[in-house]
Design an enzyme around this catalytic site. Structure first.
Site, PDB file in Angstrom:
ATOM      1  N   ARG A 183      80.870  25.112  21.146  1.00  0.00           N
ATOM      2  CA  ARG A 183      80.358  24.540  19.900  1.00  0.00           C
ATOM      3  C   ARG A 183      79.201  25.394  19.382  1.00  0.00           C
ATOM      4  O   ARG A 183      78.712  26.284  20.081  1.00  0.00           O
ATOM      5  CB  ARG A 183      79.895  23.096  20.112  1.00  0.00           C
ATOM      6  CG  ARG A 183      79.009  22.926  21.361  1.00  0.00           C
ATOM      7  CD  ARG A 183      77.951  21.890  21.200  1.00  0.00           C
ATOM      8  NE  ARG A 183      77.048  22.203  20.113  1.00  0.00           N
ATOM      9  CZ  ARG A 183      76.021  23.063  20.215  1.00  0.00           C
ATOM     10  NH1 ARG A 183      75.825  23.756  21.325  1.00  0.00           N
ATOM     11  NH2 ARG A 183      75.211  23.262  19.194  1.00  0.00           N
TER      12      ARG A 183
ATOM     13  N   ALA B  93      78.112  26.923  15.291  1.00  0.00           N
ATOM     14  CA  ALA B  93      78.871  27.706  14.316  1.00  0.00           C
ATOM     15  C   ALA B  93      79.058  29.178  14.715  1.00  0.00           C
ATOM     16  O   ALA B  93      80.192  29.670  14.715  1.00  0.00           O
ATOM     17  CB  ALA B  93      78.224  27.590  12.935  1.00  0.00           C
TER      18      ALA B  93
ATOM     19  N   ARG C  29      88.581  23.628  13.757  1.00  0.00           N
ATOM     20  CA  ARG C  29      87.342  23.043  13.235  1.00  0.00           C
ATOM     21  C   ARG C  29      87.225  23.410  11.758  1.00  0.00           C
ATOM     22  O   ARG C  29      87.019  24.573  11.435  1.00  0.00           O
ATOM     23  CB  ARG C  29      86.103  23.564  13.983  1.00  0.00           C
ATOM     24  CG  ARG C  29      85.973  23.184  15.452  1.00  0.00           C
ATOM     25  CD  ARG C  29      85.793  21.685  15.695  1.00  0.00           C
ATOM     26  NE  ARG C  29      84.636  21.121  15.061  1.00  0.00           N
ATOM     27  CZ  ARG C  29      83.385  21.148  15.549  1.00  0.00           C
ATOM     28  NH1 ARG C  29      83.133  21.769  16.671  1.00  0.00           N
ATOM     29  NH2 ARG C  29      82.399  20.554  14.901  1.00  0.00           N
TER      30      ARG C  29
ATOM     31  N   GLN D 118      73.413  16.576  21.377  1.00  0.00           N
ATOM     32  CA  GLN D 118      73.183  18.000  21.601  1.00  0.00           C
ATOM     33  C   GLN D 118      71.699  18.345  21.667  1.00  0.00           C
ATOM     34  O   GLN D 118      71.311  19.275  22.367  1.00  0.00           O
ATOM     35  CB  GLN D 118      73.848  18.826  20.492  1.00  0.00           C
ATOM     36  CG  GLN D 118      75.371  18.771  20.493  1.00  0.00           C
ATOM     37  CD  GLN D 118      75.904  17.775  19.487  1.00  0.00           C
ATOM     38  OE1 GLN D 118      75.318  16.704  19.306  1.00  0.00           O
ATOM     39  NE2 GLN D 118      77.006  18.091  18.831  1.00  0.00           N
TER      40      GLN D 118
ATOM     41  N   ASP E  48      76.347  24.943   9.604  1.00  0.00           N
ATOM     42  CA  ASP E  48      77.754  25.245   9.817  1.00  0.00           C
ATOM     43  C   ASP E  48      78.407  25.840   8.579  1.00  0.00           C
ATOM     44  O   ASP E  48      79.402  26.546   8.686  1.00  0.00           O
ATOM     45  CB  ASP E  48      78.499  23.986  10.249  1.00  0.00           C
ATOM     46  CG  ASP E  48      78.220  23.637  11.699  1.00  0.00           C
ATOM     47  OD1 ASP E  48      79.073  23.944  12.547  1.00  0.00           O
ATOM     48  OD2 ASP E  48      77.150  23.098  11.994  1.00  0.00           O
TER      49      ASP E  48
ATOM     50  N   ASN F  76      75.259  20.669   8.052  1.00  0.00           N
ATOM     51  CA  ASN F  76      74.792  20.825   9.426  1.00  0.00           C
ATOM     52  C   ASN F  76      75.030  19.508  10.148  1.00  0.00           C
ATOM     53  O   ASN F  76      75.477  18.523   9.560  1.00  0.00           O
ATOM     54  CB  ASN F  76      73.304  21.206   9.450  1.00  0.00           C
ATOM     55  CG  ASN F  76      72.849  21.642  10.832  1.00  0.00           C
ATOM     56  OD1 ASN F  76      73.472  22.502  11.459  1.00  0.00           O
ATOM     57  ND2 ASN F  76      71.786  21.047  11.333  1.00  0.00           N
TER      58      ASN F  76
END
Length: 354
Positions: free
Chosen positions: A45, A47, A87, A204, A245, A255
């Site tokens: 994970r 970007a 994604r 996260q 992202d 984001n």
């Protein structure tokens, strides 16, 4: 430095980030289907890291090809479509696939399959090396901008910085985007403490950013996502910096969900709030954030935590992975080429030579 991803002997190696901090589990695979699943499930994970993983996943795919050159175009088209579907929001993934499609377009007609595959391998490695270098460039531009914008406070004391989600080595290959800026600012004596919001539903910030900060010995405290406005009100946060992202041409930024609330609070309290992301995260083809596709993920990510049920199994859930922060709430966008402040529409175009 934490080795979040690598590629050797035709094998993709990655740290499965779903299980941190419970355990550190490294996975090795030669299967592009397994690599696609790793991107989908957030085992890989962030970007920039997704972009690198996508490039290597395409390489795994072409390494599995056993047909003739005449059969390769259809195989390659299907492979690219499968990788790009993993994604939808992170534009770095599409940046990586576009780089490899360009190698294919430029060389398929004249090269043998072996030569074409070798060139694609080199392109994937270059994407990886570029992301590592980009982190160092972003960090320098970000720290320089912070010294300008927060000069008055720095004359008196060090700074307290808010960040959200994870933007470090685990997300970017190198030192990180937003967390790379924070690391360099800490090394130069500008940072007192990092405030990392938990970043629900997958935590996260609480799991990954806290783990990286502890690894580096940088003072930090974790907070709930809803606490930042109160801390700003009390003068406990001086500025915020997060990753991205996808960034639209006008500076609107997708984001991790929760970013927009932090940015609006910072704007209200007259605190700088920055985005740190490589130029590969900017999608100059879309005019604003309304054109950014927002991924909606499985409801059980919200209803459970590490498999433990925290809500009724049939609780209706909206689980958007990202939100969009309007560019007007940002002090600046830190890229690997420069710190962009002011007129985003014109300034971001210059990064692409437009």
């Amino acid at each position: 430095m934490i080795d979040a991803i690598s590629f050797s002997n035709d094998t993709l190696h990655y740290l499965d980030q779903r299980y941190l901090l419970l355990r550190e589990e490294y996975v090795s695979t030669k299967s592009h289907q397994e690599a696609i699943e790793a991107i989908k499930t957030l085992a890989v994970r962030g970007a920039p890291l997704i972009g690198v993983a996508a490039a290597y996943t395409i390489i795994l795919g072409i390494n599995s090809f056993k047909g003739s050159k005449e059969e390769f175009p259809l195989f390659f088209k299907t492979l690219i479509a499968d990788v790009e579907a993993s994604r939808p929001t992170a534009v770095n993934l599409f940046f990586a696939s576009a780089r490899l499609k360009q190698v294919y377009d430029d060389n398929f007609a004249t090269d043998t399959i072996d030569v074409l595959f070798a060139k694609m391998n080199e392109a994937a490695k270059k994407i990886h090396l570029d992301e590592i270098a980009n982190c160092d460039l972003m960090s320098r531009h970000g720290v320089d901008q912070i010294k300008i914008d927060l000069a008055d406070i720095l004359k008196k004391r060090k700074l307290n910085v808010l960040t959200h989600c994870n933007t470090g080595t685990l997300a970017c290959c190198g030192t990180g985007s937003a967390l790379g800026v924070i690391r360099l600012a800490w090394q130069e004596g500008l940072i007192e403490r990092v405030i990392t919001s938990e970043s629900r539903p997958l935590l996260q910030g609480l799991r990954l950013t806290a783990w990286e900060l502890q690894h580096d010995g940088i003072p930090f405290v974790s907070i709930s996502d809803s606490s930042s406005a109160f801390l700003m009100q009390r003068g406990m946060i001086d500025f915020g910096i997060v990753g991205a992202d996808r960034i639209a041409a006008n500076g609107d930024t997708a984001n991790k969900i929760g970013t927009c609330a932090h940015a609006i609070s910072a704007y209200h309290h007259n605190l700088p709030f920055y985005i740190a992301a490589p130029v590969s995260t900017i999608d100059i083809t879309i005019p604003d954030g309304t054109h950014i596709p927002i991924e909606e993920r499985n409801a059980d990510e919200l209803r459970t935590i590490f498999g433990t049920q925290v809500a009724m199994p049939d609780t209706p859930v909206l689980n958007y992975a990202f939100d969009v922060t309007p560019g007007k709430f940002l002090r600046g966008i830190i890229t690997d080429k420069k710190a962009v402040v002011g007129n985003y529409v014109e300034e971001l175009k210059t990064l692409f030579g437009q």
